[in-house]
Design an enzyme around this catalytic site. Structure first.
Site, PDB file in Angstrom:
ATOM      1  N   GLU A 275     -30.685  -7.984  -0.219  1.00 62.88           N
ATOM      2  CA  GLU A 275     -30.409  -8.678   1.042  1.00 62.88           C
ATOM      3  C   GLU A 275     -31.187  -7.857   2.230  1.00 62.88           C
ATOM      4  O   GLU A 275     -30.841  -6.645   2.474  1.00 62.88           O
ATOM      5  CB  GLU A 275     -28.990  -8.669   1.123  1.00 62.88           C
ATOM      6  CG  GLU A 275     -28.098  -9.713   0.571  1.00 62.88           C
ATOM      7  CD  GLU A 275     -26.632  -9.961   0.580  1.00 62.88           C
ATOM      8  OE1 GLU A 275     -26.236 -11.098   0.583  1.00 62.88           O
ATOM      9  OE2 GLU A 275     -26.144  -8.816   0.838  1.00 62.88           O
TER      10      GLU A 275
ATOM     11  N   ASN B 183     -21.305 -11.035  -0.797  1.00 61.30           N
ATOM     12  CA  ASN B 183     -20.267 -10.474  -0.744  1.00 61.30           C
ATOM     13  C   ASN B 183     -19.088 -11.260  -0.178  1.00 61.30           C
ATOM     14  O   ASN B 183     -17.805 -11.297  -0.524  1.00 61.30           O
ATOM     15  CB  ASN B 183     -19.999  -9.072  -0.292  1.00 61.30           C
ATOM     16  CG  ASN B 183     -20.473  -8.043  -1.394  1.00 61.30           C
ATOM     17  OD1 ASN B 183     -20.537  -8.341  -2.570  1.00 61.30           O
ATOM     18  ND2 ASN B 183     -21.160  -6.900  -0.843  1.00 61.30           N
TER      19      ASN B 183
ATOM     20  N   HIS C 250     -29.699  -4.226   1.885  1.00 62.94           N
ATOM     21  CA  HIS C 250     -28.775  -3.936   0.826  1.00 62.94           C
ATOM     22  C   HIS C 250     -29.138  -4.090  -0.648  1.00 62.94           C
ATOM     23  O   HIS C 250     -29.421  -5.424  -0.770  1.00 62.94           O
ATOM     24  CB  HIS C 250     -27.738  -5.172   1.249  1.00 62.94           C
ATOM     25  CG  HIS C 250     -26.385  -5.124   0.374  1.00 62.94           C
ATOM     26  ND1 HIS C 250     -25.758  -6.363   0.042  1.00 62.94           N
ATOM     27  CD2 HIS C 250     -25.756  -4.351  -0.392  1.00 62.94           C
ATOM     28  CE1 HIS C 250     -24.662  -6.047  -0.811  1.00 62.94           C
ATOM     29  NE2 HIS C 250     -24.773  -4.614  -0.919  1.00 62.94           N
TER      30      HIS C 250
END
Ligand code: T1G
Length: 643
Positions: A437, A475, A425
């Site tokens: 990530e 997130n 990510h």
């Protein structure tokens, strides 16, 4: 031996060898201290060359010693001893002469640097000021302006710039040792320059200092070391050497014990540990010599640019020719932007593009080592991509998804050899943002996981392993942060006051102005997607705004209003009216109250994430927040800040 001495005729060569970066631990300080005595007493020696083994000249004081009681010889005394040595010393610099390392070099009578070397005083990046004459000798060596830039930014200067400013006396190529010995011999044929501590310094007027203060305060956003460093530099320019030294030392010792310095040291070592986490054990990463990106949109193009910046040949795949051309244009505009900012030359940008093959035929991927999917955030679309990759790619090719919200297990369902699949990510812009990530599935092999971490090292990214949950680490915490911010709005805190409080805390932007920039519809669509799949997701204030057509800057209004062509947020009557029914008057909160509540919510979510094993350690969460979500580095991240 940490310090060894050899002789080349009348020139002694002192070699420092203290891996990994020749940091000035006690043994090294003692070794250099003794070397001055030995060589001053050696009649056969007329000058000394100080050189380092390994990848760099002395990279500073040993930061691991900071928490321990100081042991003599102390660095300021060692620098004075070098300066007062009977025989002139020549510092031969390769790699990075940083902090205490450059202070030692300024104790020497001369500095000779390889053309690839750099010199710097990065102490402010550790929340301190130079503690061994960096703020006092540098202005005497290169003038106040250069010293202020070097010390208050903490950014090193490359050899050529250092030479132009007088920070080094010569820039050489080839054999540094031989060049430095030759330089020393030549220097003995001329009058020696004054020791730096005895050189005059001219102070600019008060107005100039005030201008510097304003500019640095704006840049520092609450960080104290750069402003304290400016005070030390002014003292050095206006007071006698010894007074300025005493002031610098007192400031250094005070800041070394500060919370900000503790936070910055914590992040420094967390960053260094991140690429090689212990849990990888001895799993061998795959050797990645070629890569491909599926999707040439903002994320895909950014990832392709990051891969090219690391020198990897890249294949860019898009669904059709038109989309291929758009993808190539996105990539080209990234490199053109780097040329405009002086990061790349035209030729380098051209070479970056030459290393890209683009097309819509997956057969191009038959011999690619790594494929990263970065297509639209839709499960069906992503699955279709991996179905094709499963048929086309080599069985041992690493296949990765850049999903930020979908479950990687669902994306990989049905994929042959799921052990080679992993979530990578990236954060936008992917060629700039340092965070990566890494999201393994239960099927991901240790080698594939190790390859993810190795790729991060290759790309110069900070890797953090995250477990699978809604939003992974970053997130998920962002969602909690925003929800808490909305709660404060519902309880009567003004939107602008919340943003101002988080800017005062050290963020570049508050939660609402940041959403207006990125667009409120991204999170709205996720919530709508979850509602459509039957999840009970409460209506948010943001949903009310989006349903009213307010998606942020892109629609001229979101939480704030924006005049055409103007990105500065204006309090919005429309928003106030749309949300009026949701808001009740509550106790007025101070900016500190607001920041405490929001950062506490982030830490609480962090603790839940740790308890669920989604993150492996608190510093991983702090690295995610600092490198992916703008959490002020000098606060150490939400987990560190929560103590
Ligand atoms: N002290 C102790 N360990 C250090 C260190 C230091 N100064 N610098 C690096 N290390 C360790 C690091 O933790 C890692 O360990 C290994 O070295 C390789 O580092 C009085 C008080 C030099 C540009 O701020 O910027 O001097 O993880 O992975 O990418 O005024 O390290 O392998 O166990 O970063 O090649 C000022 C900090 C100190 C420089 C090399 N100096 N270091 O980068 O390797 S304050 C700095 C760096 C000071 C005086 C004051 C970089 C580097 P491990 P690495 P790299």
């Amino acid at each position: 031996m940490t310090v060894s001495i050899q002789h080349e005729g009348e020139i002694a060569v002192v070699t420092v060898d203290n891996p990994p970066v020749n940091a000035l631990g006690q043994t090294l300080r003692q070794g250099l201290w003794d070397a001055v005595g030995t060589l001053d007493a050696d009649a056969s020696v007329r000058a000394v060359v100080l050189i380092c083994a390994g990848r760099t000249f002395i990279a500073g004081a040993d930061v691991t010693e900071f928490g321990k009681p100081p042991v003599p010889p102390h660095l300021p005394d060692l620098v004075d001893r070098l300066e007062q040595a009977v025989k002139p010393w020549v510092a031969a610099i390769h790699g990075s002469a940083l902090g205490g390392g450059f202070e030692v070099a300024m104790g020497c009578r001369f500095r000779v640097a390889l053309d690839s070397a750099s010199v710097g005083l990065p102490e402010v990046t550790l929340g301190i000021v130079p503690g061994a004459s960096g703020t006092v000798r540098t202005p005497r060596l290169a003038g106040v302006e250069a010293a202020v830039e070097l010390v208050t930014t903490g950014r090193p200067f490359k050899a050529a710039k250092a030479l132009s400013l007088g920070l080094v006396d010569a820039v050489v190529t080839g054999d540094l040792r031989a060049e430095a010995v030759a330089f020393a011999r030549t220097a003995l044929t001329q009058p020696l320059p004054q020791p730096i501590s005895a050189r005059p310094v001219t102070s600019p007027d008060a107005g100039w200092w005030e201008e510097q203060r304003k500019a640095i305060a704006k840049r520092a956003k609450g960080e104290i070391a750069p402003l304290r460093a400016l005070d030390c530099l002014r003292m050095a320019a206006e007071k006698p050497f010894s007074d300025a030294m005493a002031h610098e030392r007192a400031t250094f010792l005070e800041l070394r014990a500060s919370n900000q310095a503790a936070a910055l040291r914590y992040i420094f070592f967390a960053e260094r540990g991140a690429p090689k986490p212990a849990h990888l054990g001895d799993a061998k990463p795959r050797n990645i010599r070629s890569a491909a990106v599926i999707g040439g949109g903002t994320m895909g193009a950014g990832i392709a640019a990051a891969l090219r910046d690391a020198g990897l040949p890249v294949i860019l795949i898009e669904r059709d020719d038109e989309a291929v051309q758009r993808g190539l244009a996105n990539l080209r505009s990234i490199f053109d932007g780097a040329v405009k900012r002086g990061k790349l030359t035209e030729a380098q940008a051209g070479a970056r593009m030459d290393g890209v093959t683009a097309g819509s035929d997956y057969a191009l991927l038959s011999d690619t080592d790594l494929v990263i999917e970065a297509v639209f955030e839709d499960l069906t679309v992503k699955r279709a991509v991996f179905a094709q990759l499963g048929q086309t790619c080599r069985a041992d090719a690493i296949l990765a998804t850049n999903t930020s919200y979908l479950d990687p297990r669902l994306i990989a369902e049905g994929l042959p050899r799921p052990d080679r699949f992993i979530g990578l990510h990236f954060f936008s812009p992917a060629n700039v943002m340092k965070l990566l990530e890494i999201v393994p599935t239960p099927a991901t092999s240790p080698e594939t996981l190790a390859t993810g971490f190795a790729l991060a090292r290759t790309l110069g990214k900070i890797p953090v392993q995250a477990g699978i949950c809604d939003g992974f680490i970053g997130n998920r915490i962002l969602k909690r942060y925003r929800a808490e911010a909305e709660t404060l709005v519902r309880r009567g805190s003004p939107i602008a006051a919340i943003d101002a409080a988080m800017r005062a805390y050290g963020f570049a932007m508050g939660p609402f102005e940041a959403q207006d920039l990125g667009g409120l519809d991204i999170a709205f669509l996720q919530r709508e997607g979850a509602r459509a799949s039957g999840q009970d997701v409460a209506e948010t204030l943001g949903d009310i705004l989006v349903r009213a057509g307010r998606k942020g800057q892109k629609t001229g209004g979101g939480w704030y209003d924006y005049a055409p062509g103007d990105r500065s947020p204006k309090p919005s009557e429309s928003t106030a009216n749309l949300l009026a029914e949701q808001i009740s008057t509550g106790p007025a909160l101070t900016p500190e109250d607001i920041a405490t509540r929001l950062t506490k919510a982030m830490a609480d979510e962090g603790r839940a994430i740790l308890a669920e094993g989604i993150a492996l350690k608190p510093s991983d969460i702090d690295l995610v927040e600092v490198h992916g979500y703008g959490y002020p580095r000098w606060r150490g991240g939400p987990m560190f800040a929560a103590g």
